[in-house]
Design a protein around this motif. Structure first.
Motif, PDB file in Angstrom:
ATOM      1  N   GLY A 115      19.080  32.954  98.486  1.00 24.09           N
ATOM      2  CA  GLY A 115      19.809  32.617  97.271  1.00 24.09           C
ATOM      3  C   GLY A 115      21.264  32.285  97.551  1.00 24.09           C
ATOM      4  O   GLY A 115      21.813  31.302  97.017  1.00 24.09           O
ATOM      5  N   ALA A 118      21.740  28.968  99.289  1.00 23.34           N
ATOM      6  CA  ALA A 118      21.440  27.813  98.438  1.00 23.34           C
ATOM      7  C   ALA A 118      22.632  27.426  97.558  1.00 23.34           C
ATOM      8  O   ALA A 118      22.630  26.350  96.953  1.00 23.34           O
ATOM      9  N   GLN A 145      25.554  33.796  91.052  1.00 24.30           N
ATOM     10  CA  GLN A 145      24.759  32.573  91.217  1.00 24.30           C
ATOM     11  C   GLN A 145      23.528  32.829  92.078  1.00 24.30           C
ATOM     12  O   GLN A 145      22.440  32.298  91.802  1.00 24.30           O
ATOM     13  N   ALA A 146      23.695  33.647  93.119  1.00 28.08           N
ATOM     14  CA  ALA A 146      22.547  33.971  93.976  1.00 28.08           C
ATOM     15  C   ALA A 146      21.491  34.744  93.201  1.00 28.08           C
ATOM     16  O   ALA A 146      20.288  34.583  93.430  1.00 28.08           O
ATOM     17  N   LYS A 148      20.591  34.426  90.084  1.00 27.63           N
ATOM     18  CA  LYS A 148      19.735  33.526  89.303  1.00 27.63           C
ATOM     19  C   LYS A 148      18.647  32.898  90.168  1.00 27.63           C
ATOM     20  O   LYS A 148      17.508  32.723  89.735  1.00 27.63           O
ATOM     21  N   ILE A 149      19.024  32.551  91.394  1.00 31.64           N
ATOM     22  CA  ILE A 149      18.052  31.943  92.300  1.00 31.64           C
ATOM     23  C   ILE A 149      17.056  32.983  92.806  1.00 31.64           C
ATOM     24  O   ILE A 149      15.871  32.704  92.990  1.00 31.64           O
ATOM     25  N   GLU A 215      10.230  32.574  86.666  1.00 32.06           N
ATOM     26  CA  GLU A 215      10.023  31.361  87.451  1.00 32.06           C
ATOM     27  C   GLU A 215      10.248  30.117  86.600  1.00 32.06           C
ATOM     28  O   GLU A 215      10.844  29.135  87.045  1.00 32.06           O
ATOM     29  N   TYR A 218      14.243  29.984  85.568  1.00 33.16           N
ATOM     30  CA  TYR A 218      15.239  29.703  86.603  1.00 33.16           C
ATOM     31  C   TYR A 218      14.755  28.674  87.615  1.00 33.16           C
ATOM     32  O   TYR A 218      15.304  28.577  88.712  1.00 33.16           O
ATOM     33  N   ARG A 219      13.732  27.913  87.249  1.00 34.22           N
ATOM     34  CA  ARG A 219      13.160  26.940  88.187  1.00 34.22           C
ATOM     35  C   ARG A 219      14.211  25.944  88.649  1.00 34.22           C
ATOM     36  O   ARG A 219      14.233  25.523  89.805  1.00 34.22           O
ATOM     37  N   HIS A 220      15.088  25.530  87.749  1.00 35.67           N
ATOM     38  CA  HIS A 220      16.079  24.508  88.107  1.00 35.67           C
ATOM     39  C   HIS A 220      17.464  25.092  88.350  1.00 35.67           C
ATOM     40  O   HIS A 220      18.454  24.379  88.354  1.00 35.67           O
ATOM     41  N   SER A 221      17.532  26.429  88.521  1.00 38.08           N
ATOM     42  CA  SER A 221      18.850  27.046  88.768  1.00 38.08           C
ATOM     43  C   SER A 221      19.323  26.702  90.190  1.00 38.08           C
ATOM     44  O   SER A 221      18.545  26.582  91.122  1.00 38.08           O
ATOM     45  N   VAL A 222      20.606  26.581  90.336  1.00 39.18           N
ATOM     46  CA  VAL A 222      21.201  26.326  91.637  1.00 39.18           C
ATOM     47  C   VAL A 222      22.244  27.383  91.923  1.00 39.18           C
ATOM     48  O   VAL A 222      23.020  27.718  91.048  1.00 39.18           O
TER      49      VAL A 222
END
Length: 222
Positions: A115, A118, A145-146, A148-149, A215, A218-222
């Protein structure tokens, strides 16, 4: 004796219900302690692996690799039965928490490492440009941020380790499976095992659905 009397004997289930209920609470306590404690240790191991001095990074890598590779059952036996020969005696609950926590923390460290890596480097560079201290950058910029991933795979690992609590029965931990097995021996009937399976489903099935929810969210989380 028909199928219902053998595997779904209501009289037997009612009689051993207090035993199973005690096992449920022990299982939930074991799962909660492992997930919380192992999660915190895993994040710390991840940060050491990414940002500490090189010797500490090597130790963190070795920790993650060893405990991801060793089977939980083997680790349980080593902690509960081998440590007393070294003068360390742990209760069955503590032994189970230690063994499961070591494995869970190693997987958590890998999930959060992925995470963090990324996250675009520009985020960290911007924090440095603003003059934020490293600890503030980690706490305020990187970890949120990590998280969320990492939430979907971390939740999935949490469900998996909650199921693996059933292995604690090998060290006489009175979890749900151990109580069901003892109840089966007392009643000479397999109905307690069926009841235990239903109880596992009751508290694990919603957790499985929660994984799917995270899933999707947060599929499109960065």
């Amino acid at each position: 004796m028909d199928f219902a009397e053998t595997f779904l004997n209501w009289d037997v289930i009612v009689r051993i219900y207090p035993m199973l209920l005690k096992g449920v609470w022990n299982t939930l306590a074991l799962a909660f302690t492992t997930i919380v404690g192992g999660g915190i240790v895993g994040v710390l191991i991840c940060l050491v692996r990414l940002y500490a001095a090189r010797p500490l990074r090597w130790l963190a890598i070795a920790y993650v690799d060893v405990f991801r590779a060793i089977p939980i059952l083997v680790l349980l036996v080593l902690v509960y039965y081998a440590l007393p020969f070294m003068g360390v005696r742990l209760s069955s609950f503590t032994s189970a928490v230690v063994a499961l926590g070591l494995v869970f923390s190693s997987f958590t460290a890998e999930v959060f490492r992925a995470g963090i890596q990324a996250i675009p480097k520009g985020q960290v560079e911007a924090a440095e440009a603003l003059g934020l201290p490293f600890r503030v950058t980690i706490w305020k910029v990187i970890l949120p941020q990590a998280l969320k991933i990492a939430i979907p795979p971390h939740t999935s690992n949490s469900v998996a380790i909650a199921k693996d609590t059933s292995l604690a029965s090998v060290v006489a931990m009175p979890d749900l499976l151990k109580q069901a097995t003892d109840a089966q021996a007392l009643t000479a009937n397999p109905s307690p095992l069926i009841a235990a399976a239903v109880m596992y489903l009751i508290f694990l099935l919603p957790a499985v659905r929660l994984v799917s929810y995270f899933e999707q969210r947060y599929r499109h989380s960065v």
